[in-house]
Design an enzyme around this catalytic site. Structure first.
Site, PDB file in Angstrom:
ATOM      1  CB  SER A 218      -1.066-139.133 -12.710  1.00 39.43           C
ATOM      2  OG  SER A 218      -2.092-138.727 -11.845  1.00 39.43           O
ATOM      3  CE1 TYR A 274      -3.275-136.249 -16.694  1.00 41.91           C
ATOM      4  CE2 TYR A 274      -3.877-137.094 -14.527  1.00 41.91           C
ATOM      5  CZ  TYR A 274      -2.960-136.496 -15.363  1.00 41.91           C
ATOM      6  OH  TYR A 274      -1.720-136.142 -14.879  1.00 41.91           O
TER       7      TYR A 274
HETATM    8  N1  LIG Z   1       1.181-131.006 -12.545  1.00 42.56           N
HETATM    9  C1  LIG Z   1       0.857-132.047 -11.796  1.00 42.56           C
HETATM   10  O1  LIG Z   1       0.437-131.910 -10.641  1.00 42.56           O
HETATM   11  C2  LIG Z   1       0.986-133.428 -12.348  1.00 42.56           C
HETATM   12  C3  LIG Z   1       0.624-134.491 -11.509  1.00 42.56           C
HETATM   13  C4  LIG Z   1       0.737-135.784 -11.991  1.00 42.56           C
HETATM   14  C5  LIG Z   1       1.215-136.013 -13.262  1.00 42.56           C
HETATM   15  N2  LIG Z   1       1.569-134.954 -14.062  1.00 42.56           N
HETATM   16  C6  LIG Z   1       2.068-135.262 -15.400  1.00 42.56           C
HETATM   17  O2  LIG Z   1       3.251-134.532 -15.664  1.00 42.56           O
HETATM   18  C7  LIG Z   1       3.329-134.250 -17.067  1.00 42.56           C
HETATM   19  C8  LIG Z   1       3.563-132.770 -17.261  1.00 42.56           C
HETATM   20  O3  LIG Z   1       2.432-132.083 -16.772  1.00 42.56           O
HETATM   21  P1  LIG Z   1       2.435-130.521 -16.440  1.00 42.56           P
HETATM   22  O4  LIG Z   1       1.881-130.391 -15.108  1.00 42.56           O
HETATM   23  O5  LIG Z   1       3.739-129.922 -16.774  1.00 42.56           O
HETATM   24  O6  LIG Z   1       1.315-130.020 -17.493  1.00 42.56           O
HETATM   25  P2  LIG Z   1       1.233-128.728 -18.420  1.00 42.56           P
HETATM   26  O7  LIG Z   1       1.880-127.565 -17.764  1.00 42.56           O
HETATM   27  O8  LIG Z   1      -0.196-128.619 -18.815  1.00 42.56           O
HETATM   28  O9  LIG Z   1       2.120-129.138 -19.687  1.00 42.56           O
HETATM   29  C9  LIG Z   1       1.670-130.100 -20.599  1.00 42.56           C
HETATM   30  C10 LIG Z   1       2.604-130.106 -21.784  1.00 42.56           C
HETATM   31  O10 LIG Z   1       2.133-131.098 -22.701  1.00 42.56           O
HETATM   32  C11 LIG Z   1       2.080-130.497 -23.984  1.00 42.56           C
HETATM   33  N3  LIG Z   1       1.150-131.162 -24.887  1.00 42.56           N
HETATM   34  C12 LIG Z   1      -0.177-131.338 -24.757  1.00 42.56           C
HETATM   35  N4  LIG Z   1      -0.666-131.945 -25.848  1.00 42.56           N
HETATM   36  C13 LIG Z   1       0.383-132.155 -26.683  1.00 42.56           C
HETATM   37  C14 LIG Z   1       0.526-132.742 -27.966  1.00 42.56           C
HETATM   38  N5  LIG Z   1      -0.522-133.237 -28.651  1.00 42.56           N
HETATM   39  N6  LIG Z   1       1.761-132.813 -28.522  1.00 42.56           N
HETATM   40  C15 LIG Z   1       2.835-132.316 -27.853  1.00 42.56           C
HETATM   41  N7  LIG Z   1       2.762-131.723 -26.656  1.00 42.56           N
HETATM   42  C16 LIG Z   1       1.537-131.652 -26.066  1.00 42.56           C
HETATM   43  C17 LIG Z   1       1.688-129.056 -23.716  1.00 42.56           C
HETATM   44  O11 LIG Z   1       1.942-128.255 -24.853  1.00 42.56           O
HETATM   45  P3  LIG Z   1       1.093-126.896 -25.183  1.00 42.56           P
HETATM   46  O12 LIG Z   1       1.748-125.811 -24.396  1.00 42.56           O
HETATM   47  O13 LIG Z   1       1.231-126.754 -26.641  1.00 42.56           O
HETATM   48  O14 LIG Z   1      -0.322-127.156 -24.739  1.00 42.56           O
HETATM   49  C18 LIG Z   1       2.600-128.760 -22.540  1.00 42.56           C
HETATM   50  O15 LIG Z   1       3.893-128.487 -22.997  1.00 42.56           O
HETATM   51  C19 LIG Z   1       2.018-134.755 -17.669  1.00 42.56           C
HETATM   52  O16 LIG Z   1       2.227-136.032 -18.205  1.00 42.56           O
HETATM   53  C20 LIG Z   1       1.093-134.836 -16.483  1.00 42.56           C
HETATM   54  O17 LIG Z   1       0.079-135.780 -16.664  1.00 42.56           O
HETATM   55  C21 LIG Z   1       1.461-133.667 -13.626  1.00 42.56           C
END
Ligand SMILES: NC(=O)c1ccc[n+]([C@@H]2O[C@H](COP(=O)([O-])OP(=O)(O)OC[C@H]3O[C@@H](n4cnc5c(N)ncnc54)[C@H](OP(=O)(O)O)[C@@H]3O)[C@@H](O)[C@H]2O)c1
Length: 350
Positions: A218, A274
């Site tokens: 991130s 985070y």
């Molecule tokens: N979106 C952004 O702007 C952004 C920016 C920088 C970095 N990122 C990174 O990109 C990655 C994906 O993020 P996203 O935006 O797609 O977030 P998201 O939509 O909130 O998805 C998060 C995923 O992680 C899963 N998860 C959470 N806790 C878990 C656990 N204990 N075991 C297995 N799965 C688990 C969630 O499952 P559930 O559905 O069961 O909760 C969901 O499938 C993350 O690492 C995030 O930090 C995102």
């Protein structure tokens, strides 16, 4: 649907995938085998191992960026094990990919990255069914604060204020850094990634196409966002880091959180837990890359993507956000390793 990530480029725009490889990836889509696999059973375990050319595991694959990474890898002909901690959410995700993208090379397997038993069960399944793994995308994460969502909406933050980190002060009233939520954040984002990686490394060692590990990072991981000067300098010196040192830093963070002295101790105040987990994900990526020079191991910021993790404040689509992780999952043998990417661009953040 034909989601095709752009050919990977270096910061200077040079293609990382050679023409031959790009050609092969495209042609693979043409004769993609259509098949649906079921979760493991006693008889499946006894099956002869039928390993696909490339097999990937994506953590947190049921929604957001992870779901789109699964789809784009599957479109590229990779057999994808979409993992999810909730079976129903996982099943719905696999069905949505199969239905909308007309694919059948996506398999569901349960995985809670905070649960040792769940991680071991996934490793055993892959070992017995395929005997190897080629790609691991450590994508699962949580945001690490308890949020007052109505209060957050009322702030009406724009993307620039959020991504610059300047929102930290405004957010003090709507985000609570509780001990339990922060502890779960560390356990998911860093220890979860480490737990899954360690369990799957023996299978990645048996990869027939060259192992790739992609860790979701991130913008908040950038060392310049670490107010504590000593830690900021330390983050730039990879030679001093190993997992034990990372654990010591995380323990100190939790101690400071418990004692209400995060700001005083110089921890980042924009999403503290985070941010710290993503800083150590960068270190872990570099430690692993140094230890396994035969693999390509990188971390990537997907961009500010509109997903649940940021209460849908993001501006990119999950399809755009998945391009960086997918590019790194498909790196050629001579691709970079131990690097940080901002979407598809290599950037020096340490
Ligand atoms: N979106 C952004 O702007 C952004 C920016 C920088 C970095 N990122 C990174 O990109 C990655 C994906 O993020 P996203 O935006 O797609 O977030 P998201 O939509 O909130 O998805 C998060 C995923 O992680 C899963 N998860 C959470 N806790 C878990 C656990 N204990 N075991 C297995 N799965 C688990 C969630 O499952 P559930 O559905 O069961 O909760 C969901 O499938 C993350 O690492 C995030 O930090 C995102």
């Amino acid at each position: 649907m034909t989601h095709q990530p752009p050919a990977p480029t270096t910061p200077r725009g040079r293609h990382l995938l050679g023409p031959a490889l790009r050609l092969r990836l495209r042609s693979q889509r043409t004769f993609l085998a259509v098949r649906m696999e079921t979760p493991p059973s006693a008889s499946a375990a006894a099956d002869a191992k039928q390993a696909p050319h490339r097999l990937a595991v994506v953590t947190g694959g049921n929604r957001g960026v992870g779901l789109e990474v699964c789809r784009q890898l599957a479109v590229q002909g990779v057999t994808v094990i979409l993992t999810a901690r909730d079976e129903k959410r996982g099943k719905d995700a696999v069905e949505s990919i199969c239905r909308e993208s007309n694919l059948d090379n996506v398999i569901l397997h349960p995985l809670d990255v905070t649960d040792d038993g769940s991680v071991t069960s996934l490793a055993r399944y892959i070992e017995s069914r395929y005997g190897k793994l080629d790609i691991l995308v450590n994508n699962a994460a949580v945001i690490g604060v308890a949020a007052d969502e109505e209060g957050l909406k009322a702030l009406n933050l724009d993307a620039e204020t959020w991504t610059s980190g300047r929102a930290a002060n405004l957010l003090k009233d709507v985000f609570q850094n509780t001990y339990d939520v922060a502890s779960n954040c560390l356990n998911t984002n860093y220890y979860g990634c480490k737990r899954v990686t360690e369990a799957l490394l023996p299978l990645l060692n048996l990869s027939t196409s060259g192992a790739r590990i992609v860790n979701a990072s991130s913008l908040s991981s950038e060392s310049k966002r670490m107010p504590n000067e000593k830690l900021r300098n330390d983050l730039s010196n990879i030679d001093i880091w190993d997992e034990a040192r990372i654990e010591t830093v995380l323990n100190t963070f939790m101690e400071d959180l418990k004692n209400g002295r995060l700001e005083e101790a110089g921890w980042p105040m924009m999403l503290p837990a985070y941010s710290v987990t993503k800083m150590v994900i960068n270190l872990y990526t570099r430690i692993l890359a140094r230890r396994h020079p035969e693999m390509r191991i990188n971390c990537v910021r997907p961009g500010f993507v509109k997903t649940d993790i940021n209460w849908n404040l993001g501006i990119l689509t999950p399809e755009q956000g998945a391009r960086g992780p997918v590019m790194l999952a498909l790196l050629p043998e001579d691709g970079p390793t131990g690097c940080y990417f901002d979407q598809t661009d290599m950037v020096n953040v340490w």
